[in-house]
Enzyme design. Structure first.
Site, PDB file in Angstrom:
ATOM      1  N   HIS A  17       0.846  -1.196   0.000  1.00 57.53           N
ATOM      2  CA  HIS A  17       0.000   0.000   0.000  1.00 57.53           C
ATOM      3  C   HIS A  17       0.883   1.248   0.000  1.00 57.53           C
ATOM      4  O   HIS A  17       2.085   1.172   0.297  1.00 57.53           O
ATOM      5  CB  HIS A  17      -0.879   0.035   1.251  1.00 57.53           C
ATOM      6  CG  HIS A  17      -1.790  -1.140   1.412  1.00 57.53           C
ATOM      7  ND1 HIS A  17      -2.991  -1.259   0.747  1.00 57.53           N
ATOM      8  CD2 HIS A  17      -1.670  -2.268   2.160  1.00 57.53           C
ATOM      9  CE1 HIS A  17      -3.575  -2.403   1.090  1.00 57.53           C
ATOM     10  NE2 HIS A  17      -2.795  -3.040   1.946  1.00 57.53           N
ATOM     11  N   ASP A  59      -1.369   8.705  -1.559  1.00 60.76           N
ATOM     12  CA  ASP A  59      -1.291   9.845  -2.478  1.00 60.76           C
ATOM     13  C   ASP A  59      -2.110  10.969  -1.839  1.00 60.76           C
ATOM     14  O   ASP A  59      -3.322  10.858  -1.709  1.00 60.76           O
ATOM     15  CB  ASP A  59      -1.872   9.424  -3.842  1.00 60.76           C
ATOM     16  CG  ASP A  59      -2.189  10.598  -4.768  1.00 60.76           C
ATOM     17  OD1 ASP A  59      -1.979  11.762  -4.385  1.00 60.76           O
ATOM     18  OD2 ASP A  59      -2.690  10.335  -5.884  1.00 60.76           O
ATOM     19  N   HIS A  80      -3.639  14.515  -2.125  1.00 58.41           N
ATOM     20  CA  HIS A  80      -3.970  15.571  -3.088  1.00 58.41           C
ATOM     21  C   HIS A  80      -3.498  16.939  -2.591  1.00 58.41           C
ATOM     22  O   HIS A  80      -3.405  17.878  -3.367  1.00 58.41           O
ATOM     23  CB  HIS A  80      -5.473  15.606  -3.354  1.00 58.41           C
ATOM     24  CG  HIS A  80      -5.966  14.425  -4.152  1.00 58.41           C
ATOM     25  ND1 HIS A  80      -7.235  14.361  -4.688  1.00 58.41           N
ATOM     26  CD2 HIS A  80      -5.353  13.271  -4.509  1.00 58.41           C
ATOM     27  CE1 HIS A  80      -7.376  13.210  -5.332  1.00 58.41           C
ATOM     28  NE2 HIS A  80      -6.260  12.521  -5.225  1.00 58.41           N
ATOM     29  N   HIS A 118      -5.547   9.035  -0.737  1.00 52.80           N
ATOM     30  CA  HIS A 118      -5.987   7.673  -1.042  1.00 52.80           C
ATOM     31  C   HIS A 118      -4.811   6.790  -1.389  1.00 52.80           C
ATOM     32  O   HIS A 118      -3.711   7.269  -1.689  1.00 52.80           O
ATOM     33  CB  HIS A 118      -7.022   7.669  -2.187  1.00 52.80           C
ATOM     34  CG  HIS A 118      -6.501   8.150  -3.505  1.00 52.80           C
ATOM     35  ND1 HIS A 118      -5.940   7.306  -4.430  1.00 52.80           N
ATOM     36  CD2 HIS A 118      -6.457   9.391  -4.046  1.00 52.80           C
ATOM     37  CE1 HIS A 118      -5.584   8.003  -5.501  1.00 52.80           C
ATOM     38  NE2 HIS A 118      -5.868   9.278  -5.298  1.00 52.80           N
ATOM     39  N   CYS A 119      -5.048   5.487  -1.375  1.00 55.02           N
ATOM     40  CA  CYS A 119      -4.019   4.529  -1.733  1.00 55.02           C
ATOM     41  C   CYS A 119      -3.933   4.474  -3.265  1.00 55.02           C
ATOM     42  O   CYS A 119      -4.947   4.576  -3.958  1.00 55.02           O
ATOM     43  CB  CYS A 119      -4.374   3.155  -1.175  1.00 55.02           C
ATOM     44  SG  CYS A 119      -2.991   1.992  -1.240  1.00 55.02           S
ATOM     45  N   HIS A 169      -8.055  -0.668  -4.455  1.00 57.35           N
ATOM     46  CA  HIS A 169      -7.778  -0.274  -3.069  1.00 57.35           C
ATOM     47  C   HIS A 169      -8.699   0.867  -2.629  1.00 57.35           C
ATOM     48  O   HIS A 169      -9.148   0.900  -1.488  1.00 57.35           O
ATOM     49  CB  HIS A 169      -6.306   0.128  -2.901  1.00 57.35           C
ATOM     50  CG  HIS A 169      -5.361  -1.036  -2.881  1.00 57.35           C
ATOM     51  ND1 HIS A 169      -4.328  -1.152  -1.994  1.00 57.35           N
ATOM     52  CD2 HIS A 169      -5.309  -2.158  -3.661  1.00 57.35           C
ATOM     53  CE1 HIS A 169      -3.672  -2.282  -2.213  1.00 57.35           C
ATOM     54  NE2 HIS A 169      -4.245  -2.900  -3.239  1.00 57.35           N
ATOM     55  N   MET A 207      -9.767   2.569   1.010  1.00 63.58           N
ATOM     56  CA  MET A 207      -8.553   3.321   1.329  1.00 63.58           C
ATOM     57  C   MET A 207      -8.566   4.765   0.841  1.00 63.58           C
ATOM     58  O   MET A 207      -7.931   5.116  -0.162  1.00 63.58           O
ATOM     59  CB  MET A 207      -7.315   2.601   0.797  1.00 63.58           C
ATOM     60  CG  MET A 207      -7.027   1.328   1.581  1.00 63.58           C
ATOM     61  SD  MET A 207      -5.409   0.641   1.221  1.00 63.58           S
ATOM     62  CE  MET A 207      -4.383   1.517   2.385  1.00 63.58           C
ATOM     63  N   HIS A 229     -26.847  16.952   0.527  1.00 66.07           N
ATOM     64  CA  HIS A 229     -28.021  17.784   0.778  1.00 66.07           C
ATOM     65  C   HIS A 229     -28.460  17.555   2.212  1.00 66.07           C
ATOM     66  O   HIS A 229     -28.555  16.404   2.651  1.00 66.07           O
ATOM     67  CB  HIS A 229     -29.139  17.378  -0.205  1.00 66.07           C
ATOM     68  CG  HIS A 229     -30.456  18.043   0.075  1.00 66.07           C
ATOM     69  ND1 HIS A 229     -30.781  19.269  -0.444  1.00 66.07           N
ATOM     70  CD2 HIS A 229     -31.518  17.645   0.813  1.00 66.07           C
ATOM     71  CE1 HIS A 229     -32.006  19.607  -0.026  1.00 66.07           C
ATOM     72  NE2 HIS A 229     -32.467  18.638   0.742  1.00 66.07           N
ATOM     73  N   GLU A 231     -28.793  24.722  -1.595  1.00 66.84           N
ATOM     74  CA  GLU A 231     -29.719  23.647  -1.229  1.00 66.84           C
ATOM     75  C   GLU A 231     -29.027  22.278  -1.348  1.00 66.84           C
ATOM     76  O   GLU A 231     -29.265  21.383  -0.563  1.00 66.84           O
ATOM     77  CB  GLU A 231     -30.967  23.682  -2.116  1.00 66.84           C
ATOM     78  CG  GLU A 231     -30.676  23.545  -3.598  1.00 66.84           C
ATOM     79  CD  GLU A 231     -31.942  23.551  -4.450  1.00 66.84           C
ATOM     80  OE1 GLU A 231     -32.008  24.412  -5.347  1.00 66.84           O
ATOM     81  OE2 GLU A 231     -32.830  22.718  -4.234  1.00 66.84           O
ATOM     82  N   THR A 232     -28.183  22.142  -2.367  1.00 61.90           N
ATOM     83  CA  THR A 232     -27.432  20.911  -2.614  1.00 61.90           C
ATOM     84  C   THR A 232     -26.089  21.336  -3.162  1.00 61.90           C
ATOM     85  O   THR A 232     -26.005  22.346  -3.854  1.00 61.90           O
ATOM     86  CB  THR A 232     -28.176  20.043  -3.660  1.00 61.90           C
ATOM     87  OG1 THR A 232     -29.460  19.703  -3.140  1.00 61.90           O
ATOM     88  CG2 THR A 232     -27.425  18.753  -3.975  1.00 61.90           C
ATOM     89  N   HIS A 275     -28.062  13.466  -2.652  1.00 62.12           N
ATOM     90  CA  HIS A 275     -29.367  13.717  -3.273  1.00 62.12           C
ATOM     91  C   HIS A 275     -29.530  13.085  -4.651  1.00 62.12           C
ATOM     92  O   HIS A 275     -30.347  13.533  -5.464  1.00 62.12           O
ATOM     93  CB  HIS A 275     -29.703  15.209  -3.295  1.00 62.12           C
ATOM     94  CG  HIS A 275     -31.176  15.492  -3.157  1.00 62.12           C
ATOM     95  ND1 HIS A 275     -32.087  15.168  -4.151  1.00 62.12           N
ATOM     96  CD2 HIS A 275     -31.906  16.005  -2.139  1.00 62.12           C
ATOM     97  CE1 HIS A 275     -33.296  15.522  -3.749  1.00 62.12           C
ATOM     98  NE2 HIS A 275     -33.226  16.020  -2.535  1.00 62.12           N
TER      99      HIS A 275
HETATM  100 CU   LIG Z   1      -3.703   0.117  -0.558  1.00 59.45          CU
END
Ligand SMILES: [Cu+2]
Length: 377
Positions: A119, A122, A124, A159-160, A170, A175, A280, A304-305, A331
């Site tokens: 594993h 990453d 962002h 995330h992986c 994954h 993950m 929502h 609203e959303t 929603h």
């Molecule tokens: Cu992983």
């Protein structure tokens, strides 16, 4: 064309900028980073978030986090359906990490030898080396420490991403998580005025793809690796069997409903690492919403959303004005009701009749009205 004054001002500003750059290099040396104060944070499982300052008290620091990767079987609905989950720190989503702009995130990632797969992570929020994915790939029995500078404010997914089909597999095995980088002086409204929250909740939304047997029943597998072929086939159909908040249908309802009081302002961080969603709050609104989660952009108001793009995290601020149970849903109502993407806020306080009142309760339609109704046709 520049006026003489503008040209002069420009040169003055440039000189000042150069002087500043000389005094504070943009790239800190290893020695400078080593000299920064350090803070060790113990992460907590979502929807809760570790204690943090909304406005930074001092200058930048190195914030230390540790996460252990756990491959394990988890139940994802009331029928007992099992997911061969892969998790950061045992929870789906992984914990929310909060730092301030200019801080350094220093994560020690542990892959115990009880796991079977490699594993990584990453971020962002990070810059370079596949968000750190290129520097953090670890086999069972290994650990790694990555440090990155939080240069941009906002809510960001992590995330992986171990490469090839391992990446989506994954991620849809659980993950992912999020980082929130706050401006050093805290959140601002659309006019630049400071705003604060009384509570914060982190909701991670996941789409799961659990294979079925010939009878249509969800299949069970021994270990994380066993379901790969079958799960890939379901994934390629792009139709999830489950869309849930915090790892399980009903994980944030009933006893586990998120709590608030009338008059309290709640920040809801919502991430989806793989698929689009549209949060929502039924009976409420987004007072201030950073749909894309990036605090350098002014928040939208009175939504609203809102829309969270797959692969991103957004943030919504709302001050509750009425007591009661609020459903917080994706929603796409099929995903909310049939696939599981719904949560509850339980809000205590005084009901405000001015905002809403049942003027007359449900009752039989009076006979006269019925006649009137039929005559009118
Ligand atoms: Cu992983």
């Amino acid at each position: 064309m520049l006026t003489r004054r503008e040209a002069l001002l420009g040169s003055v500003l440039t000189a000042a900028a150069v002087a500043t750059l000389g005094a504070m290099p943009a790239v800190a040396s290893a020695k400078e980073v080593a000299g920064l104060p350090r803070e060790k944070i113990t992460l907590v499982a979502p929807p809760f978030v570790h204690p943090h300052d909304q406005v930074a008290k001092d200058g930048p620091k190195v914030v230390e986090f540790t996460m252990t990767i756990e491959e394990k079987s988890v139940v994802i609905d009331a029928d007992g359906t099992q997911l061969n989950a892969m998790t950061y720190n045992g929870s789906i989503p992984g914990p929310l990490m909060v730092v301030h702009e200019g801080d350094y995130v220093e994560l020690t990632l542990i892959n115990p030898d009880t796991n079977t797969l490699a594993h990584n992570i990453d971020f962002h929020a990070a810059t370079g080396a596949l968000g750190g994915g290129g520097l953090t790939l670890i086999n069972p029995g290994e650990q790694v420490t990555l440090r990155f500078k939080a240069t941009r404010t906002g809510t960001f997914v992590y995330h992986c991403a171990p490469g090839g089909p391992m990446i989506p597999w994954h991620v849809v095995s659980g993950m992912s998580g999020a980082v929130m980088v706050l401006p050093r002086d805290g959140l601002k409204d659309d006019k630049g005025k400071s705003i604060r929250y009384d509570r914060i909740y982190y909701i991670g939304e996941n789409d799961f793809y659990v294979p079925r047997d010939e009878q249509g029943k969800f299949k069970k597998y021994e270990t994380a690796g066993d379901n790969f072929d079958d799960t890939m086939k379901v994934m390629r159909g792009l139709i999830p069997t489950h869309v849930v908040f915090n790892g399980k249908a009903g994980s944030l309802t009933g006893e586990n409903a998120m709590k608030a009081k009338v008059g309290e302002t709640v920040l809801i961080v919502h991430s989806q690492a793989n698929r689009d969603t549209r949060p929502h709050l039924i009976g409420g609104h987004g007072d201030y919403v950073w749909e894309t989660g990036k605090f350098v952009n002014p928040p939208e108001k009175d939504l609203e959303t809102w829309f969270i793009r797959g692969g991103s995290a957004g943030a919504a601020l709302y001050t509750f004005r009425q007591p009661g149970i609020y459903a917080y849903v994706n929603h796409n109502l099929i995903e909310a009701v049939e696939l599981g993407a719904s949560a509850h806020f339980k809000v205590e306080g005084e009901w405000n009749n001015d905002l809403m009142e049942q003027v007359s309760p449900p009752q039989p339609i009076p006979p006269a009205a019925k006649v009137h109704g039929s005559l009118r046709r």
